[in-house]
Design an enzyme around this catalytic site. Structure first.
Site, PDB file in Angstrom:
ATOM      1  N   ASP A 188      36.301   8.416  11.859  1.00 57.39           N
ATOM      2  CA  ASP A 188      37.224   7.300  12.042  1.00 57.39           C
ATOM      3  C   ASP A 188      37.227   6.448  10.783  1.00 57.39           C
ATOM      4  O   ASP A 188      36.209   6.369  10.082  1.00 57.39           O
ATOM      5  CB  ASP A 188      36.811   6.452  13.248  1.00 57.39           C
ATOM      6  CG  ASP A 188      37.944   5.582  13.771  1.00 57.39           C
ATOM      7  OD1 ASP A 188      38.571   5.976  14.770  1.00 57.39           O
ATOM      8  OD2 ASP A 188      38.200   4.513  13.177  1.00 57.39           O
ATOM      9  N   VAL A 199      42.194   9.409   6.913  1.00 57.01           N
ATOM     10  CA  VAL A 199      42.919  10.683   6.842  1.00 57.01           C
ATOM     11  C   VAL A 199      44.034  10.661   5.807  1.00 57.01           C
ATOM     12  O   VAL A 199      44.531  11.720   5.407  1.00 57.01           O
ATOM     13  CB  VAL A 199      43.481  11.088   8.226  1.00 57.01           C
ATOM     14  CG1 VAL A 199      42.347  11.280   9.221  1.00 57.01           C
ATOM     15  CG2 VAL A 199      44.497  10.065   8.736  1.00 57.01           C
ATOM     16  N   TYR A 238      57.683   5.341  13.219  1.00 55.08           N
ATOM     17  CA  TYR A 238      56.660   6.040  14.007  1.00 55.08           C
ATOM     18  C   TYR A 238      57.229   7.332  14.586  1.00 55.08           C
ATOM     19  O   TYR A 238      56.608   8.395  14.506  1.00 55.08           O
ATOM     20  CB  TYR A 238      56.165   5.127  15.129  1.00 55.08           C
ATOM     21  CG  TYR A 238      55.073   5.709  15.984  1.00 55.08           C
ATOM     22  CD1 TYR A 238      53.742   5.645  15.584  1.00 55.08           C
ATOM     23  CD2 TYR A 238      55.353   6.307  17.211  1.00 55.08           C
ATOM     24  CE1 TYR A 238      52.722   6.167  16.378  1.00 55.08           C
ATOM     25  CE2 TYR A 238      54.356   6.821  18.000  1.00 55.08           C
ATOM     26  CZ  TYR A 238      53.033   6.748  17.592  1.00 55.08           C
ATOM     27  OH  TYR A 238      52.031   7.268  18.387  1.00 55.08           O
ATOM     28  N   LYS A 278      55.918  11.157  13.745  1.00 53.89           N
ATOM     29  CA  LYS A 278      55.392  12.042  14.789  1.00 53.89           C
ATOM     30  C   LYS A 278      56.262  13.289  14.971  1.00 53.89           C
ATOM     31  O   LYS A 278      55.756  14.372  15.260  1.00 53.89           O
ATOM     32  CB  LYS A 278      55.259  11.281  16.099  1.00 53.89           C
ATOM     33  CG  LYS A 278      54.134  10.256  16.102  1.00 53.89           C
ATOM     34  CD  LYS A 278      52.769  10.909  15.904  1.00 53.89           C
ATOM     35  CE  LYS A 278      51.629   9.918  16.091  1.00 53.89           C
ATOM     36  NZ  LYS A 278      50.299  10.549  16.000  1.00 53.89           N
TER      37      LYS A 278
END
Length: 277
Positions: free
Chosen positions: A55, A78, A185, A189
Site C-alpha cells: 500500500d 503503483v 475515473y 477504469k
C-alpha cells in the site's frame, strides 16, 4: 434429510475453501484498506504461504497485516514503475515464484463528488469537465490505469516464465454506467478493463490467467467519503445495498483460484443489481 453423499460434498467444499491457496505466494496492492485489505487477509486464511500487503500508506499496510503470520507489509506507489518492479522482483526472487496478484490500489475524486452533491442540493446544473485540471486528470490515470499496467506487466513477466499464475485487477462498474461526477475515473477504469482483456488473450498461452472484478458501490473508506445525497440518488433497485469489502474479496479470490480456471479475460460485474451490462 442429508445423505452421506451430501455431507461428503459439503465437507469437501469447506475443506477446499480453507486450503484453496495452500502454499501460494501472493501480492495484494491497496492492501491497507477496503477490498485490498480484505482480499489479502482472506488469502492468508485460505492457506497462502506468503502474502505481501502492499500500500502507498506503509502504516495502513502494517496495520492490515497485524495478526497474520503469513503477512509481509510493504510500501508501494503503483504509479512508480520502478518501485513496482522492485517489489515484484524481490518477492518472486525470494520465493522462486509469484502465484497470485490482486491489484486493488486506486483513487477517486472526492472533490468532484462534493461538487455534484452541492449542485443537487442547490438545484443548479452540474459542471465539471470544463474546469477539470490536468493535474487531477493525470493523477487519476497515473494511479488507476498506468498503475494497473505497471503491476500487470511486472507480474506476468514472472508468471509467464513459470507458466503459472493468476492476476485479478479491480476495475469498476463505473466503466459501464459512467457516473456524471467521475468522467476521469470511469475512463481510467474502462482502460483497466480493456488492458486486462487484451493481455489475458496473450498470456493464457503461458497458462497465466488475467481477469477483472468490477465492483459497484462497496462499503470502503473511499465510499464513506461519498456525500449522502449521492448515495440516495444512486440508480438501481431500492433493495440494492452497498456491498461489503469481504464480499468483494471473496469474488476476487474466486477469479484468482482454480475454480475459475475457464475464466480468462472476464469482467465480473458485481453491483447488486443496480444495472446489467
Amino acid at each position: 434429510m442429508a445423505t452421506t453423499a451430501d455431507v461428503y460434498v459439503e465437507e469437501a467444499t469447506v475443506n477446499h475453501d480453507l486450503d484453496a491457496f495452500a502454499g501460494k505466494v501472493a501480492l495484494v496492492t491497496g492492501a491497507g484498506s477496503g477490498i485490498g485489505r480484505a482480499a489479502a487477509r482472506l488469502l492468508a486464511s485460505r492457506g497462502a504461504a506468503h502474502v505481501v500487503f502492499a500500500d502507498i500508506d506503509a502504516e495502513a499496510a502494517a496495520s492490515a497485516a497485524e495478526g497474520v503470520a503469513q503477512a509481509h507489509p510493504a510500501a508501494l506507489d503503483v504509479a512508480d514503475s520502478a518501485s513496482v518492479d522492485d517489489v515484484v522482483n524481490a518477492l518472486a526472487g525470494e520465493h522462486g515464484r509469484l502465484d497470485v496478484v490482486i491489484h486493488a490500489a486506486g483513487v477517486d475524486d472526492p472533490a468532484a463528488k462534493q461538487k455534484l452533491a452541492d449542485a443537487l442540493e442547490g438545484g443548479h446544473p452540474f459542471e465539471l469537465i470544463g474546469g477539470l485540471s490536468d493535474e487531477v486528470w493525470q493523477r487519476m490515470i497515473a494511479v488507476n490505469l498506468t498503475g494497473a499496467f505497471h503491476v500487470l506487466r511486472a507480474a506476468v513477466r514472472h508468471m509467464c516464465a513459470r507458466k503459472s499464475g493468476s492476476v485479478v485487477l479491480v476495475g469498476s462498474s463505473s466503466s459501464f454506467d459512467a457516473p456524471v461526477s467521475h468522467p476521469h475515473y470511469a475512463a481510467a477504469k474502462a482502460g483497466v478493463h480493456a488492458l486486462a482483456q487484451s493481455v489475458a488473450k496473450e498470456v493464457i498461452a503461458h497458462d497465466v490467467r488475467v481477469n477483472v472484478l468490477a465492483p459497484g458501490p462497496t462499503d470502503t473508506g473511499m465510499a464513506r467519503r461519498t456525500p449522502e445525497i449521492l448515495k440516495q440518488v444512486a440508480p438501481g433497485s431500492p433493495f440494492s445495498r452497498y456491498a461489503t469489502a469481504d464480499e468483494m474479496a471473496a469474488l476476487a479470490l474466486f477469479l484468482a483460484g482454480d475454480e475459475a480456471v475457464n475464466v480468462v479475460g472476464g469482467v465480473l460485474l458485481a453491483n447488486g443489481g443496480r444495472f446489467t451490462a
